[in-house]
Write an enzyme that holds these catalytic residues in place. Structure first.
Site, PDB file in Angstrom:
ATOM      1  N   CYS A 154       0.619  -1.071   0.256  1.00 38.11           N
ATOM      2  CA  CYS A 154      -0.255   0.119  -0.352  1.00 38.11           C
ATOM      3  C   CYS A 154       0.707   1.215   0.338  1.00 38.11           C
ATOM      4  O   CYS A 154      -0.034   2.218  -0.320  1.00 38.11           O
ATOM      5  CB  CYS A 154      -1.373   0.153   1.200  1.00 38.11           C
ATOM      6  SG  CYS A 154      -1.456  -1.681   1.425  1.00 38.11           S
ATOM      7  N   HIS A 293      -4.433   7.290   6.031  1.00 32.86           N
ATOM      8  CA  HIS A 293      -4.438   5.665   5.126  1.00 32.86           C
ATOM      9  C   HIS A 293      -5.989   5.465   4.959  1.00 32.86           C
ATOM     10  O   HIS A 293      -6.938   5.172   4.575  1.00 32.86           O
ATOM     11  CB  HIS A 293      -3.018   5.278   6.080  1.00 32.86           C
ATOM     12  CG  HIS A 293      -3.561   4.025   5.077  1.00 32.86           C
ATOM     13  ND1 HIS A 293      -2.845   3.428   4.102  1.00 32.86           N
ATOM     14  CD2 HIS A 293      -3.172   2.309   6.027  1.00 32.86           C
ATOM     15  CE1 HIS A 293      -3.028   2.091   3.026  1.00 32.86           C
ATOM     16  NE2 HIS A 293      -2.879   2.301   5.214  1.00 32.86           N
ATOM     17  N   GLU A 304      -3.599   4.763  13.516  1.00 35.72           N
ATOM     18  CA  GLU A 304      -3.187   5.741  12.473  1.00 35.72           C
ATOM     19  C   GLU A 304      -3.798   6.910  13.780  1.00 35.72           C
ATOM     20  O   GLU A 304      -2.944   8.092  13.537  1.00 35.72           O
ATOM     21  CB  GLU A 304      -3.944   6.136  11.217  1.00 35.72           C
ATOM     22  CG  GLU A 304      -3.402   7.198  10.198  1.00 35.72           C
ATOM     23  CD  GLU A 304      -4.269   7.439   8.947  1.00 35.72           C
ATOM     24  OE1 GLU A 304      -4.596   6.312   8.794  1.00 35.72           O
ATOM     25  OE2 GLU A 304      -3.176   8.012   8.545  1.00 35.72           O
ATOM     26  N   LYS A 325     -10.930   7.195   0.818  1.00 34.05           N
ATOM     27  CA  LYS A 325     -10.590   5.458   0.628  1.00 34.05           C
ATOM     28  C   LYS A 325     -12.817   5.572   0.672  1.00 34.05           C
ATOM     29  O   LYS A 325     -12.866   4.451  -0.542  1.00 34.05           O
ATOM     30  CB  LYS A 325      -9.658   4.745   1.386  1.00 34.05           C
ATOM     31  CG  LYS A 325      -8.457   4.864   1.009  1.00 34.05           C
ATOM     32  CD  LYS A 325      -7.326   3.318   1.960  1.00 34.05           C
ATOM     33  CE  LYS A 325      -6.210   3.085   1.127  1.00 34.05           C
ATOM     34  NZ  LYS A 325      -4.940   4.561   1.493  1.00 34.05           N
ATOM     35  N   HIS A 330      -9.345   1.117  -2.002  1.00 32.29           N
ATOM     36  CA  HIS A 330      -8.151   0.991  -1.835  1.00 32.29           C
ATOM     37  C   HIS A 330      -7.604   0.707  -3.121  1.00 32.29           C
ATOM     38  O   HIS A 330      -7.589  -0.067  -3.920  1.00 32.29           O
ATOM     39  CB  HIS A 330      -7.690   0.150  -0.817  1.00 32.29           C
ATOM     40  CG  HIS A 330      -5.980   0.358  -0.819  1.00 32.29           C
ATOM     41  ND1 HIS A 330      -5.278   0.931  -0.381  1.00 32.29           N
ATOM     42  CD2 HIS A 330      -5.888  -0.072   0.983  1.00 32.29           C
ATOM     43  CE1 HIS A 330      -4.190   0.630   0.147  1.00 32.29           C
ATOM     44  NE2 HIS A 330      -4.386   0.315   0.802  1.00 32.29           N
ATOM     45  N   PHE A 390       1.596  -3.240   4.571  1.00 31.46           N
ATOM     46  CA  PHE A 390       1.343  -5.034   4.687  1.00 31.46           C
ATOM     47  C   PHE A 390       3.418  -4.612   4.164  1.00 31.46           C
ATOM     48  O   PHE A 390       3.462  -3.994   3.229  1.00 31.46           O
ATOM     49  CB  PHE A 390       0.455  -5.266   3.318  1.00 31.46           C
ATOM     50  CG  PHE A 390      -0.491  -5.911   4.192  1.00 31.46           C
ATOM     51  CD1 PHE A 390      -1.359  -5.741   5.417  1.00 31.46           C
ATOM     52  CD2 PHE A 390      -1.223  -7.093   3.633  1.00 31.46           C
ATOM     53  CE1 PHE A 390      -2.013  -5.876   5.973  1.00 31.46           C
ATOM     54  CE2 PHE A 390      -3.106  -7.015   3.794  1.00 31.46           C
ATOM     55  CZ  PHE A 390      -3.076  -6.624   4.496  1.00 31.46           C
TER      56      PHE A 390
END
Lengths: 403, 79
Positions: A154, A293, A304, A325, A330, A390
């Protein structure tokens, strides 16, 4: 001697279309591009597709061995160049692209073909290889500088942008096409994500509301596809040629959690946020907007918040936050670049896209969410875009209004 | 339809190249086919004629050369 970096072109092939102004207007209005997955034998799912007409960019002959991920990338790069008002880029320019998966359609077709007929298409490898998108951009624009691909889940395209900006800042290159592309809406890829139990449940009343970042009733992320490319230039040269400068690329910070492959870690995110502020010479109070994010997973959103709270401290209420998003899904390897483009447009237009579908904010994510569409931000001077991957890599990009 | 005409139609269907411009003895590269698009074409030709090109085949550079190879490989199944 560090040089300043300007963003002078934006190229998008996104779930909200390919015209930056229209994309931003749709986001500002809170319009979701998320729809039901309507094909293939896949359990109920929602996705964000990017409408794309390959014939506008490629002849049929040119499409041999060119996966959709590369097609979207070439289109976005061409649009970015044109948006910057440049007809031919300097050959020494660079290409810095991110992608999570590479040519997912080519791999899907290879397996389908193998199991159906025992034959695999001969261009599966060049279509699939993750660096194909950057290579196709370079061939199309005849660019001979550094042509690089970053595959960091990501954070792929956020890191690609950060690296391109650094190369311009240090004088290695004067100009770069930088961003990301992702096109993995294939039945078996979707199944793999479903198996991981990270995807949002389709909202029963309205599929478009399935992704609900920072909301108490969030259920997970929604996969999207698309490409976003920014044209980055040496700021002084761009100003000298009278270019429209959307914003200044003020700095970036990259860190790794080094704790868990998929579980985010606030300490790692804090390191990236602090590094980004340090690199841009800005303090938390200078930053008016954060494009979060915010994937809308149970675990990710509060982490976050925790990271932002640690860095912003008492200044946190002054930081407007939204995860777009909720509207475009995403885009994984293209997420950082699309969200950077949105952040840059927010600065340029002095307006903040809302954090939609969050009727009941989670008390564990106590940030100042942009709650309503059409939010004006007349004082906005600087903004950040977060991408946490990730693998534990965190990337934070900082943008400042053109001066 | 003879083999060359069938191949012309395949090339048209796959790459949208005008059938009328395709000449039997002109190099396929003249129509913009490179090594990659040629590989895709050969894969399609194998599918269409239900044949397998041998790994040690001669380079196929023209339509007539390709048609001759196809005809040679089709003989056993036609017999």
């Amino acid at each position: 001697m560090k040089r300043r970096v300007a963003i002078t072109g934006i190229g998008l092939v996104s779930p909200h279309g390919d015209a930056p102004d229209a994309v931003f207007a749709a986001l500002l209005g809170g319009r979701s591009a998320i729809t039901r997955w309507g094909e293939g034998e896949v359990a109920p799912a929602v996705v964000a597709r990017a409408a794309f007409d390959a014939a506008r960019w490629f002849s049929r002959l040119q499409l041999a061995g060119v996966d959709r991920v590369s097609q979207l990338a070439v289109a976005a790069a061409e649009l970015a160049r044109a948006d910057a008002g440049i007809s031919t880029l300097d050959q020494a320019s660079g290409v810095y692209m991110g992608t999570g998966m590479g040519g997912a359609a080519a791999m899907e077709e290879a397996y389908r073909s193998q199991y159906a007929s025992g034959r695999v298409p001969p261009l599966t490898i060049p279509a699939f290889m993750p660096n194909a998108a950057a290579a196709h951009i370079a061939m199309r624009a005849k660019l001979h500088g550094p042509v690089l691909t970053y595959s960091i889940a990501c954070a792929s395209s956020a890191v690609a942008l950060a690296e391109a900006a650094k190369a311009i800042a240090c004088g290695e290159i004067d100009c770069a096409l930088a961003g990301g592309s992702e096109a993995l809406l294939q039945p078996n890829v979707l199944r793999a994500w479903q198996a991981m139990q990270t995807l949002a449940a389709p909202a029963s009343d309205d599929a478009a509301r399935s992704c609900r970042p920072f909301s108490a009733d969030r259920t997970g992320l929604v996969l999207g596809e698309g490409a976003a490319v920014l044209l980055l230039e040496n700021y002084d040269a761009a100003a000298a040629r009278g270019a429209r400068i959307y914003a200044e690329f003020a700095g970036s910070g990259v860190s790794c959690d080094a704790t868990h492959l998929t579980k985010p870690d606030a300490a790692g995110q804090v390191r990236a946020l602090r590094a980004a502020l340090r690199a841009s010479g800005l303090s938390p109070a200078d930053i008016g907007y954060c494009n979060a994010h915010g994937t809308a997973t149970r675990i990710g959103d509060p982490v976050e918040y925790d990271a932002l709270a640690q860095v912003w401290g008492e200044a946190l209420p002054g930081l407007a936050v939204s995860s777009t998003k909720a509207l475009h899904g995403h885009l994984l390897g293209a997420a950082g670049a699309l969200e950077a483009a949105i952040t840059v447009l927010a600065l340029h237009r002095r307006a903040l896209p809302p954090n939609m579908h969050c009727d009941r904010p989670d008390p564990a994510c106590n940030v100042a969410l942009v709650r309503e569409p059409g939010c004006a931000a007349p004082q906005l001077q600087a903004a950040i875009s977060n991408s946490f991957a990730f693998g534990g890599t965190n990337a934070v990009l900082v943008f400042r209004r053109a001066s | 339809m003879n083999t060359i005409e069938e191949l012309k139609q395949l090339i048209h269907d796959k790459f949208e190249i005008d059938v009328a411009t395709l000449k039997a003895d002109a190099p396929l590269a003249d129509y913009g086919l490179d090594s990659l698009s040629l590989a895709e074409l050969l894969f399609t030709v194998e599918d269409h004629f239900s044949i397998d090109f041998p790994d040690n085949r001669q380079d196929v550079n023209t339509l007539s050369g390709l048609a001759a190879l196809v005809d040679e490989l089709r003989v056993p199944s036609a017999a």
